[in-house]
Design an enzyme around this catalytic site. Structure first.
Site, PDB file in Angstrom:
ATOM      1  CD  GLU A  25       1.028  10.061 -11.050  1.00 43.70           C
ATOM      2  OE1 GLU A  25       1.536  10.050 -12.190  1.00 43.70           O
ATOM      3  OE2 GLU A  25       1.216   9.179 -10.208  1.00 43.70           O
ATOM      4  CG  ASP A  53       3.072   7.758  -8.804  1.00 45.90           C
ATOM      5  OD1 ASP A  53       3.885   8.106  -9.670  1.00 45.90           O
ATOM      6  OD2 ASP A  53       2.730   8.484  -7.863  1.00 45.90           O
ATOM      7  CG  ASP A  59       0.940   3.929  -5.448  1.00 40.49           C
ATOM      8  OD1 ASP A  59       0.473   4.272  -6.557  1.00 40.49           O
ATOM      9  OD2 ASP A  59       1.050   4.705  -4.489  1.00 40.49           O
ATOM     10  CD  GLU A 118      -5.324   6.242  -4.337  1.00 39.87           C
ATOM     11  OE1 GLU A 118      -6.382   6.873  -4.549  1.00 39.87           O
ATOM     12  OE2 GLU A 118      -5.260   5.248  -3.587  1.00 39.87           O
ATOM     13  CE1 TYR A 150       5.476   6.500  -6.641  1.00 40.44           C
ATOM     14  CE2 TYR A 150       5.152   4.416  -5.515  1.00 40.44           C
ATOM     15  CZ  TYR A 150       4.655   5.623  -5.973  1.00 40.44           C
ATOM     16  OH  TYR A 150       3.348   5.936  -5.754  1.00 40.44           O
ATOM     17  NE  ARG A 195       2.673   8.351  -1.759  1.00 42.99           N
ATOM     18  CZ  ARG A 195       2.719   9.285  -2.706  1.00 42.99           C
ATOM     19  NH1 ARG A 195       3.006   8.915  -3.954  1.00 42.99           N
ATOM     20  NH2 ARG A 195       2.475  10.546  -2.450  1.00 42.99           N
ATOM     21  CG  HIS A 252       7.160  -2.057  -5.516  1.00 41.53           C
ATOM     22  ND1 HIS A 252       6.122  -1.426  -4.870  1.00 41.53           N
ATOM     23  CD2 HIS A 252       6.647  -2.513  -6.683  1.00 41.53           C
ATOM     24  CE1 HIS A 252       5.044  -1.506  -5.620  1.00 41.53           C
ATOM     25  NE2 HIS A 252       5.331  -2.163  -6.721  1.00 41.53           N
TER      26      HIS A 252
END
Length: 863
Positions: A9, A110, A112, A114, A319, A321, A365
């Protein structure tokens, strides 16, 4: 040779990944989301289009009108009408073509929700066989992680996609169904959000606690005593019998002093030495990174996340988040080896430090850590010092998390005098442990004493030197800053790592709160909206409901709950509450935001003016705006009110009290001679007070007047949803200018005047006239694709005279030719900061020049 397409992205992420994959891999970026729900016609800024689209929507029945507005059909299985985002058509066409010509497609967005949603949308639009598409997930952009993920590809996690859709649909329902009600009942331009409204409530409640706080006096009593070798110790009187000694009056303090001074013997009756072990803090998660960067580096949470994103995409950290403190076995082995080699065995914890993070919902995670702990901040090639500081903070925190605990020795001496107990405490750093590396972070330093404490023994007699009493006052709660608000949201389970930045940004953009001197102030419109929503949508504004909904979304992501059932339940309850709130107040509906009339007379029509609250703040509006026979006879006069709260010139304790309800009053400057005090319960309470006098305004920009750069009318200070700004007094102009945090008027960005008639010589682009630091110039409209620039000829300015702003119109009056018939063009003198005209012959400037002096052009020739 087989060809593989990898879609990410972010272009920066694509560049980093491309280094680790072979030549048979093509890495392309989608530049974020490629599809989204359609924009709502009710929120279109163009008034003409707004009226046309709203008229078409009004022809539909209530259900179809709702479906048309939100792009979702909640009545038939939550079918969504996704649309390609503007400007993404070429990107999708390119990705589709590459996908068809590739043997396999890898979606590497990513990890997550989103990111999973972006991958799903890409899968839907590139239109290739699903068997050719795989999902790859990695927590860090390193060679090992990338190669491992491509060796073990997976499929899309549809549970995460459904969780993201459930959140998106729920938020859209609240925003698009509730906002029109707020427009109707309170003020135009308002909006509401499922999570953001709860965050505003936190700020409003804190603001009211501060406003209603009554400071109380208390005292602390100390006795300074001297030891045998001259050591002076300050003992505090901590107890009177079995109760804590906190005198609240001077009388009580004097009685204690008299008793304490009656004795001649001050003997140590007890000594306690104990070790205090302080364990290292866990490695960062998103919220703790944002808080630490705010405290130690002074970064906003938005800046922190942008920098962290760059570090992740460049492969420096994992990462960013996450809400998990887990660390992989390989990373643990790496950091423990580093600690042993650099600091030694004594600084390495005996066993792996493991941390339990209470809000952890993504146990698979990892925490935020450096990809390679041996890689220092000085080795980062990026010249951005802020980037290096954040990396240094992340790296030090991760190293410290596996270091041994610090050890302090706390010595406590006590003695009794009558019923009173005196106490003295001293803390010495015995072993710094993990603090050895953390003491170098930002403004953090180890200020603990390291000197050996004198060997005072039980029974030792000390000499009296003095008795000291210090006066104190209880303090109101501190306003939230960005870090503390995120911490409170996290504590209550509201929001998730990926949403903290958007929550903080949204509540400011809507004008409900204002960030002033790094602290959040609740705006009046924020208080009114919070009260109305709490009255009519108690479930939506409930902290526990919002937190529980986050848990439900997590269950959807884990495929434990059906997402459409969750949405159905929410939609039914919310629709029922909305139908009640739309009624009149007498029938249980939402209260109106009524105008409170005052005795202030309108300077234009002579009618009285009233206090109104809107998204732009509190202001005075003429009664004649609504009391009219025809639209043409409306009086549009308003007076801006500047909140004294943001001037910090007078403590709140000195504010007026409302004569009607005895509540405190908020104060606003009408001008430098009048101040308006308004009851905090406005508009429920009509109390107000006008104070006349000469007020020393600390900030000149509060009432300064500048000239508009477009129409040359005067501009005045206004207070809007984003803070103070300058507004042109010409109603037809509506030009604005920003005011910076240090109260300086920010100049407008460079003029951009399109001139399609002037075609560039080196491309098919046309010129636009720009006004920069070095004066006006012509530049290609396709910059940076075409970088063609040149100075404008005076004859060209004459040709487009009607398009020039007033401040540049004098240039069109300059001589078009010099005395020899050569064309003239406009140049800029950097020393005098003014434009002048020079002629040109055979591509070179001549000695002929003309300057604009005292309102006319005068010719000067160099000899």
């Amino acid at each position: 040779m087989r060809k593989f397409l990898v879609i990410v992205e972010s272009p920066a992420k694509a560049k980093t990944i491309n280094k680790y994959l072979g030549n048979n891999y093509i890495v392309k970026s989608s530049f974020g989301h490629v599809r989204d729900l359609p924009s709502n016609s009710l929120f279109i800024k163009n008034q003409k289009d707004h009226r046309i689209l709203k008229k078409n929507v009004d022809k539909l029945d209530k259900k179809n009108a709702l479906i048309h507005r939100i792009g979702i059909d909640p009545y038939h299985g939550w079918i969504a009408k996704y649309e390609i985002l503007p400007g993404k058509e070429k990107i999708i066409d390119e990705l589709s073509m590459l996908a068809k010509n590739s043997d396999h497609v890898y979606l590497a967005t990513d990890l997550d929700r989103e990111g999973e949603a972006i991958a799903w949308h890409l899968q839907e639009v590139i239109q290739v066989d699903r068997k050719k598409i795989s999902r790859v997930i990695f927590n860090e952009i390193t060679c090992d992680a990338i190669m491992h993920s491509f060796k073990h590809p997976t499929v899309l996690n549809i549970g995460k996609v459904h969780a993201q859709q459930a959140r998106r649909f729920m938020d859209r329902l609240v925003g698009y169904m509730l906002s029109p009600l707020l427009w109707k009942k309170i003020a135009r331009g308002l909006s509401a959000g499922r999570v953001q409204s709860v965050a505003v409530r936190l700020v409003v409640e804190r603001e009211r606690r501060i406003r209603n706080f009554i400071s109380k006096e208390y005292w602390k009593l100390y006795i300074d005593l001297i030891g045998s070798i001259g050591n002076e110790l300050r003992f505090q009187v901590v107890r009177n019998g079995k109760s804590r000694f906190i005198p609240t009056t001077e009388t009580e303090l004097k009685q204690a002093k008299n008793i304490l001074l009656q004795t001649d013997s001050y003997v140590i009756s007890n000594r306690v030495d104990k070790f205090l072990f302080v364990r290292a803090h866990p490695p960062f998660v998103t919220s703790t990174l944002q808080q630490s960067a705010s405290v130690h580096l002074g970064y906003s949470i938005k800046k922190t996340m942008l920098l962290a994103q760059r570090l992740y995409e460049a492969g420096y950290i994992t990462y960013m988040r996450t809400d998990s403190t887990n660390v992989s076995k390989s990373a643990l082995s790496m950091v423990r080896s580093y600690i042993y080699d650099v600091f030694g065995q004594e600084y390495l914890s005996k066993k792996n430090n493991e941390y339990n993070f209470t809000s952890c919902v993504q146990g698979a995670h990892e925490a935020i850590r450096p990809s390679n702990v041996c890689f220092s901040s000085e080795s980062i090639k990026d010249k951005n010092s802020d980037l290096k500081k954040l990396y240094h903070l992340i790296r030090c925190q991760f190293i410290a998390s596996q270091m041994s605990s610090s050890k302090d020795i706390i010595t406590t001496l006590s003695m009794k005098i009558g019923d009173f107990t005196l106490q003295f405490s001293h803390r010495i750093c015995f072993f710094d442990g993990w603090k050895k590396i953390m003491s170098k972070i930002g403004n953090q330093s180890d200020q603990k004493e390291k000197n050996k404490f004198p060997d005072f023994k039980i029974g030792e007699v000390l000499k009296f030197k003095r008795i000291v009493a210090t006066q104190h006052f209880t303090k109101a709660p501190v306003r939230y800053n960005e870090a503390s608000l995120v911490k409170e949201l996290e504590k209550r389970g509201i929001g998730r790592p990926s949403t903290y930045v958007s929550i903080i940004s949204t509540i400011q953009d809507r004008g409900y709160v204002c960030l002033y001197h790094a602290h959040f102030y609740a705006m009046k419109i924020g208080e009114i909206v919070t009260d109305r929503l709490s009255e009519n949508f108690y479930e939506l504004m409930d902290y526990q409901f919002t937190a529980n909904m986050e848990g439900v979304l997590d269950k959807i992501a884990d495929n434990q709950t059906e997402w459409k059932i969750v949405l159905d339940d929410f939609f039914i309850r919310f629709s029922e509450q909305l139908s009640v709130a739309e009624k009149d107040f007498e029938d249980g509906g939402m209260r109106q935001n009524s105008m409170i009339m005052t005795s202030i007379v309108c300077s234009l029509c002579g009618k009285n003016m009233g206090i109104r609250v809107a998204v732009t703040g509190v202001f005075l509006s003429c009664e004649g705006y609504k009391n009219i026979v025809s639209l043409k006879s409306r009086c549009k006069n308003t007076i801006n009110l500047v909140p004294e709260m943001l001037q910090n010139s007078i403590p709140r304790s000195n504010h007026f009290k409302c004569e009607k309800c005895n509540s405190v009053m908020d104060s606003y400057f009408i001008d430098s001679c009048r101040k308006l005090h308004v009851c905090v319960n406005n508009p429920l309470c009509a109390g107000y007070n006008i104070e006349n006098g000469e007020f020393g305004i600390q900030k000149i920009s509060d009432f300064c007047v500048v000239q508009c750069d477009k129409c040359m009318y005067d501009m005045y200070v206004k207070f809007g949803r984003f803070g103070k700004y300058m507004l042109c007094s010409n109603l037809d102009c509506k030009n604005t200018m920003k005011i910076s945090s240090n109260d300086c008027v920010v100049p407008k960005k460079s003029l951009v005047l399109p001139l399609p008639e002037l075609i560039c010589e080196k491309s098919n682009a046309y010129f636009v006239l720009r006004d920069g630091k070095a004066g006006i110039f012509l530049a290609a409209n396709t910059f940076p694709k075409s970088r063609e620039t040149r100075a404008p000829f005076v004859e060209e300015l004459v040709r487009f005279r009607d398009r020039l702003p007033k401040k540049l119109s004098y240039l069109a009056d300059a001589p078009i030719y010099d005395i020899y018939g050569n064309k003239t063009l406009v140049r800029f003198d950097r020393k005098s900061k003014q434009q002048y005209v020079v002629s040109m012959k055979d591509g070179k400037c001549t000695s002929w020049k003309s300057f604009f002096i005292n309102g006319c052009w005068k010719i000067k020739s160099d000899k």
